[in-house]
Design an enzyme around this catalytic site. Sequence first.
Site, short mmCIF file in Angstrom:
data_model
loop_
_atom_site.label_atom_id
_atom_site.label_comp_id
_atom_site.label_asym_id
_atom_site.label_seq_id
_atom_site.Cartn_x
_atom_site.Cartn_y
_atom_site.Cartn_z
N GLY A 10 0.82 -1.20 0.00
CA GLY A 10 0.00 0.00 0.00
C GLY A 10 0.86 1.26 0.00
CB ALA A 60 -8.30 0.24 3.84
CE1 TYR A 61 -12.98 -4.54 -2.20
CE2 TYR A 61 -13.63 -2.24 -2.38
CZ TYR A 61 -13.63 -3.53 -2.88
OH TYR A 61 -14.27 -3.81 -4.06
CB THR A 101 -11.62 7.94 3.90
OG1 THR A 101 -11.82 8.70 2.72
CG2 THR A 101 -12.95 7.32 4.29
CG ASP A 102 -11.42 12.74 1.86
OD1 ASP A 102 -11.17 11.52 1.75
OD2 ASP A 102 -11.27 13.54 0.91
CE1 TYR A 125 -12.01 3.34 1.06
CE2 TYR A 125 -12.70 5.62 0.78
CZ TYR A 125 -11.76 4.69 1.19
OH TYR A 125 -10.57 5.12 1.73
CE LYS A 129 -10.89 3.60 5.70
NZ LYS A 129 -9.73 2.73 6.03
N1 LIG Z 1 -5.74 6.46 -1.26
C1 LIG Z 1 -6.45 7.52 -0.86
O1 LIG Z 1 -6.64 8.50 -1.60
C2 LIG Z 1 -7.02 7.56 0.54
C3 LIG Z 1 -7.84 8.66 0.89
C4 LIG Z 1 -8.36 8.70 2.19
C5 LIG Z 1 -8.08 7.71 3.09
N2 LIG Z 1 -7.31 6.65 2.71
C6 LIG Z 1 -7.06 5.59 3.68
O2 LIG Z 1 -5.67 5.54 3.96
C7 LIG Z 1 -5.27 4.20 4.21
C8 LIG Z 1 -4.11 3.81 3.33
O3 LIG Z 1 -4.49 3.95 1.98
P1 LIG Z 1 -3.47 3.65 0.79
O4 LIG Z 1 -3.68 4.70 -0.24
O5 LIG Z 1 -2.13 3.36 1.33
O6 LIG Z 1 -4.13 2.29 0.23
P2 LIG Z 1 -3.64 1.37 -0.97
O7 LIG Z 1 -2.41 1.91 -1.60
O8 LIG Z 1 -4.83 1.09 -1.81
O9 LIG Z 1 -3.22 0.02 -0.21
C9 LIG Z 1 -4.17 -0.76 0.43
C10 LIG Z 1 -3.44 -1.73 1.31
O10 LIG Z 1 -4.41 -2.53 1.94
C11 LIG Z 1 -4.01 -3.87 1.82
N3 LIG Z 1 -5.15 -4.77 1.85
C12 LIG Z 1 -6.25 -4.75 1.07
N4 LIG Z 1 -7.06 -5.77 1.40
C13 LIG Z 1 -6.45 -6.42 2.41
C14 LIG Z 1 -6.77 -7.57 3.18
N5 LIG Z 1 -7.89 -8.26 2.97
N6 LIG Z 1 -5.92 -7.95 4.16
C15 LIG Z 1 -4.77 -7.29 4.37
N7 LIG Z 1 -4.39 -6.22 3.66
C16 LIG Z 1 -5.23 -5.79 2.70
C17 LIG Z 1 -3.27 -3.95 0.50
O11 LIG Z 1 -2.57 -5.13 0.49
P3 LIG Z 1 -1.35 -5.50 -0.50
O12 LIG Z 1 -0.16 -4.93 0.18
O13 LIG Z 1 -1.39 -6.99 -0.54
O14 LIG Z 1 -1.65 -4.86 -1.82
C18 LIG Z 1 -2.48 -2.66 0.57
O15 LIG Z 1 -1.31 -2.83 1.33
C19 LIG Z 1 -6.55 3.35 4.03
O16 LIG Z 1 -7.15 3.17 5.28
C20 LIG Z 1 -7.44 4.22 3.19
O17 LIG Z 1 -8.81 3.91 3.39
C21 LIG Z 1 -6.76 6.56 1.46
#
Ligand SMILES: NC(=O)c1ccc[n+]([C@@H]2O[C@H](COP(=O)([O-])OP(=O)(O)OC[C@H]3O[C@@H](n4cnc5c(N)ncnc54)[C@H](OP(=O)(O)O)[C@@H]3O)[C@@H](O)[C@H]2O)c1
Length: 293
Positions: A10, A60-61, A101-102, A125, A129
């Site tokens: 991630g 997260a998903y 998340t926002d 989503y 969350k």
């Molecule tokens: N991306 C955004 O714009 C955004 C915005 C607001 C909040 N957030 C929050 O910030 C956090 C980090 O986001 P990110 O952007 O780093 O996410 P990301 O790049 O999409 O990565 C998601 C991570 O979750 C892991 N994952 C998914 N399903 C899983 C499962 N069943 N068991 C274990 N691990 C699992 C993935 O595993 P793998 O390592 O195997 O791929 C990956 O490491 C999350 O809580 C997300 O909701 C993100």
Amino acid sequence: MRIVVTGTNGQVALAMAERGAEAGVEIVLVGRPQLDLARPETVLPALTAAKGDVVVNAAAYTAVDQAESDAATAFAINATGAGAVAEAARMLGVPLLHLSTDYVFDGALDRPYREDDATGPMGVYGASKLAGEAAVLAAGGAVAVFRTAWVYSPFGRNFVKTMISLAASRSEVSVVSDQLGRPTSALDIADTLIAAAARMARTPNDARLSGIFHMAGAEDASWCELAQGVFDALATQGRARCTAIPIPSSNYPTPARRPANSRLDGAKLSAVFGLTLPGWRASLPQIVARLAG
Ligand SMILES: NC(=O)c1ccc[n+]([C@@H]2O[C@H](COP(=O)([O-])OP(=O)(O)OC[C@H]3O[C@@H](n4cnc5c(N)ncnc54)[C@H](OP(=O)(O)O)[C@@H]3O)[C@@H](O)[C@H]2O)c1
């Protein structure tokens, strides 16, 4: 300090690994198959084996549109799975920093959102969350929920990477201009989480450190402004100039609706933890340079 982070590929997990190495903090990434949030029974054994002083739940998903047709998986991972992480952290007696998340907000306010503003997710989503926030806070123990937003980084899939690849073959890209948020570098999130984790590990019984905090970049943008920021940074790298053309969201339909305003107000994070994230205009150019270099 040894920080155990969920997820291995991630954006936030990989940023934690990079920034931790630079800061001399031990970061251990734990992911599937050892820790699978869709299989809650894997969580306690995996976190027990990882032996952290603190746990960061960055897994997260995150597929916002796909979640609309896969609610069961989104809720299993983001709500039930997150709750299992919090239960395990409490049983192990270690603080938990959980990311949210926002998109828990509906975007109707005309100012940045504070932690106690009413939630109202517009899609599956965001709803999953929000249920995750409730589950981790219900577990008890030292739990801080950090809502972040519009995450970009050198890792994984994100909007900035998409704009860089579009700019390689186009001189104009149409981008939504009627959604406002606070773009946030995963590297800045990592620095902030490492500092917050150190504080929680030092004083786990300080109740002020538990609860919900907004943790986003300090500057607003529309997606169109952020795209133009990417294109401007590419131009300074010697790439051909590309222009972002503003369009309304109605011209770019997606399965999930998104809030028109999901700017997060970081005043509480600043007041309680003494932490403020840089704005995207300061953080974006280095990441674009890394990706385009
Ligand atoms: N991306 C955004 O714009 C955004 C915005 C607001 C909040 N957030 C929050 O910030 C956090 C980090 O986001 P990110 O952007 O780093 O996410 P990301 O790049 O999409 O990565 C998601 C991570 O979750 C892991 N994952 C998914 N399903 C899983 C499962 N069943 N068991 C274990 N691990 C699992 C993935 O595993 P793998 O390592 O195997 O791929 C990956 O490491 C999350 O809580 C997300 O909701 C993100």
